[in-house]
Design an enzyme around this catalytic site. Structure first.
Site, short mmCIF file in Angstrom:
data_model
loop_
_atom_site.label_atom_id
_atom_site.label_comp_id
_atom_site.label_asym_id
_atom_site.label_seq_id
_atom_site.Cartn_x
_atom_site.Cartn_y
_atom_site.Cartn_z
N ARG B 54 -28.22 22.85 -7.49
CA ARG B 54 -27.49 21.59 -7.36
C ARG B 54 -27.75 20.64 -8.52
O ARG B 54 -26.83 20.04 -9.06
CB ARG B 54 -27.80 20.93 -6.03
CG ARG B 54 -27.00 21.58 -4.88
CD ARG B 54 -27.38 21.06 -3.52
NE ARG B 54 -28.82 20.98 -3.38
CZ ARG B 54 -29.50 19.84 -3.29
NH1 ARG B 54 -28.86 18.70 -3.30
NH2 ARG B 54 -30.80 19.86 -3.18
N THR B 55 -29.02 20.51 -8.92
CA THR B 55 -29.32 19.61 -10.04
C THR B 55 -28.65 20.12 -11.31
O THR B 55 -28.07 19.36 -12.09
CB THR B 55 -30.85 19.51 -10.25
OG1 THR B 55 -31.45 19.07 -9.03
CG2 THR B 55 -31.19 18.53 -11.36
N LYS B 83 -40.83 36.53 -22.52
CA LYS B 83 -41.33 37.22 -23.72
C LYS B 83 -42.56 36.53 -24.29
O LYS B 83 -43.04 36.89 -25.35
CB LYS B 83 -40.24 37.25 -24.80
CG LYS B 83 -39.00 38.03 -24.40
CD LYS B 83 -37.99 38.02 -25.54
CE LYS B 83 -36.60 38.36 -25.04
NZ LYS B 83 -35.58 37.58 -25.76
N ARG B 104 -35.37 21.42 -16.35
CA ARG B 104 -36.24 21.47 -15.18
C ARG B 104 -37.27 22.55 -15.46
O ARG B 104 -36.97 23.57 -16.08
CB ARG B 104 -35.43 21.84 -13.94
CG ARG B 104 -36.21 21.69 -12.66
CD ARG B 104 -35.39 22.23 -11.50
NE ARG B 104 -35.98 21.93 -10.21
CZ ARG B 104 -35.65 20.89 -9.45
NH1 ARG B 104 -34.73 20.05 -9.85
NH2 ARG B 104 -36.22 20.73 -8.28
N HIS B 132 -38.61 13.10 -11.27
CA HIS B 132 -37.21 13.54 -11.18
C HIS B 132 -36.37 12.27 -11.27
O HIS B 132 -35.75 11.84 -10.30
CB HIS B 132 -37.00 14.27 -9.85
CG HIS B 132 -35.70 15.02 -9.74
ND1 HIS B 132 -34.82 15.16 -10.79
CD2 HIS B 132 -35.15 15.67 -8.70
CE1 HIS B 132 -33.78 15.86 -10.39
NE2 HIS B 132 -33.96 16.18 -9.11
#
Ligand SMILES: [Zn+2]
Lengths: 155, 305
Positions: B54-55, B83, B104, B132
């Site tokens: 959603r974000t 990696k 994020r 956030h």
């Protein structure tokens, strides 16, 4: 004053870091890497102190501690005094000052902090709160008491 | 007030009250007057080292609706991180390709670190349990939108207040305003001391409760959050609390007319679906507002509004 100086042997030239919070002298020894200092380093632990109750003390022969170094140890000696000795006389005396930002020394206690996962120089803001030092990580923003810090980095 | 152009927004504390109000005002204008060509020719790097559909969709849609383009990844575990490349290196390189970054990351402080790796603005879409800020901005926007003001309101924050970063940041942001806060949580999940101390220092009035019924009739905003089972060592205790902390339609019979219920979503069982059709439900509007707030923020840090 006379008796206090007697409890650890006097030095001719060098630095006496006095009024270190009890139990923290060895952290300062590590921080300043005094173990590899080529001359005599004398450490006194749990000495009686009028202002602190008990204190630690470090005497370093043949080294003049800079104010910058003194500020770095301030975290372990917020009320510390630094005496520069020349020919058995105190020629300069100053207090340690806690910097507003402590870089590199502290390992963040938060295991989920990015600084514990990538090679990053840590930064902690010091929050002086009525004598109780609090430290805030610049990255994870968590606030810690000094007693929460379990690990410190060498230089 | 300093311009937001070129700045990273990692924590809600990076913004002053004036800057917060300026972003909300810009979001207002974009909600009424869409600007589909404002960011033409610009690219958003959407860097999700941890999935959050959603974000991510909200950031990407915000950029698209302003005419910009989006590149990026939805799950860092399958890209370079696997990696062994450091996040620092990844962000430094991506910063050379794009104009602005939304990210994020599961580790706390990752967004601050990323903002030091690149000279392009970084918008934090969540770094572990830390910050956030776009969620907080959309919450403030929503409160102001549905009540016409923020000052003077009674606002209840409800649920897991101990671990919930959403409620922490919202409470911190509300210190800029003249509000009364009401914290409703089981004892073991109450608001942490350091937040309460910040509120005291800022002179914000707050009260503590352990039941929703104690306060629901006396507030303008009821901000409900999820209580997660994994927070409880004792599953029986969780089952008990789960049933106590459940908002049902019957509980709304004597509430203020203007009461609005908010929730950062997703919900589990703490918010009865029968409430969705009442005039008090405002959580879907809240989710939609994320789009306008993120548009305002992206355009601001790009210096376009
Ligand atoms: Zn940290």
């Amino acid at each position: 004053m006379e008796q206090k100086t007697l409890s650890v042997s006097a030095i001719k030239d060098g630095t006496v870091i006095d009024h270190i919070s009890a139990g923290h002298a060895l952290k300062i020894v590590r921080l300043l890497d005094l173990a590899s200092h080529k001359q005599v380093v004398t450490i006194g632990l749990n000495l009686p102190s009028g202002s602190l109750g008990v204190k630690d003390i470090i005497k370093v022969a043949g080294k003049e501690l800079s104010e910058e170094e003194a500020d770095r140890v301030a975290m372990f000696a917020p009320q510390g005094t630094v005496n520069i000795i020349k020919d058995f006389q105190v020629v300069k005396k100053f207090n340690t000052r806690l910097p507003s930002l402590i870089t590199h020394i502290i390992v963040c206690p938060n295991p989920k902090c990015i600084t514990n996962h990538e090679a990053i120089e840590t930064k902690f803001k010091t929050i002086g709160n009525n004598g109780q030092l609090k430290l805030q990580c610049h990255y994870c923003e968590k606030i810690f008491l000094q007693s929460d810090i379990l690990e410190y980095k060498n230089n | 007030m300093a311009s937001l152009a070129g700045r990273s927004i990692v924590s809600i504390k990076d913004l002053s009250k004036e800057e917060i109000l300026s972003v909300l005002g810009k979001a207002d204008r974009l909600k009424i007057n869409p600007e589909p060509r404002l960011l033409e020719g610009m690219v958003l790097g959407s860097c999700f080292f941890e999935p959050s559909t959603r974000t991510r969709l909200s950031f990407e849609t915000a950029m698209s609706k302003l005419g910009g383009k989006v590149v990026g990844f939805a799950d860092g575990a399958v890209t370079s991180a696997k990696k062994g490349e450091t996040m620092w290196d990844s962000m430094r390189i991506i910063g050379q390709y794009v104009d602005v970054i939304a990210m994020r990351h599961p580790l706390e402080g990752a967004a601050r670190r990323a903002s030091e790796a690149t000279n392009k603005p970084v918008l934090n879409g969540g770094d572990g349990a830390n910050q956030h800020p776009t969620q907080t901005l959309l919450d403030l926007f929503t409160i102001r939108e549905c009540q016409g003001r923020i000052d003077g309101l009674d606002i209840a924050l409800v649920g897991d207040l101990k671990y919930g970063r959403t409620t922490h940041s919202l409470a911190q942001a509300l210190t800029h305003f003249n509000v009364r806060l009401h914290f409703v949580a089981p004892d073991s999940l109450q608001m942490p001391d350091y937040i309460c101390e910040e509120l005291k220092n800022a002179g914000v009035e707050f009260h503590i409760y352990d039941k929703m019924e104690d306060v629901i009739n006396e507030v303008d905003i009821f901000y409900l959050t999820r209580i997660q089972g994994e927070r409880f060592p004792d599953q029986m205790e969780y089952e008990r609390i789960k049933n106590v902390f459940r908002l049902k339609k019957e509980m709304l019979s004597d509430v203020r007319n203007n009461l609005k219920i908010m929730h950062p979503l997703p919900r589990v069982n703490e918010l009865d679906e029968k409430i969705d059709d009442t005039s008090h439900a405002y959580y879907f509007e809240e989710a939609q507002n994320g789009l306008f707030v993120r548009q305002a923020l992206i355009a601001s840090v790009l210096g376009k509004i």
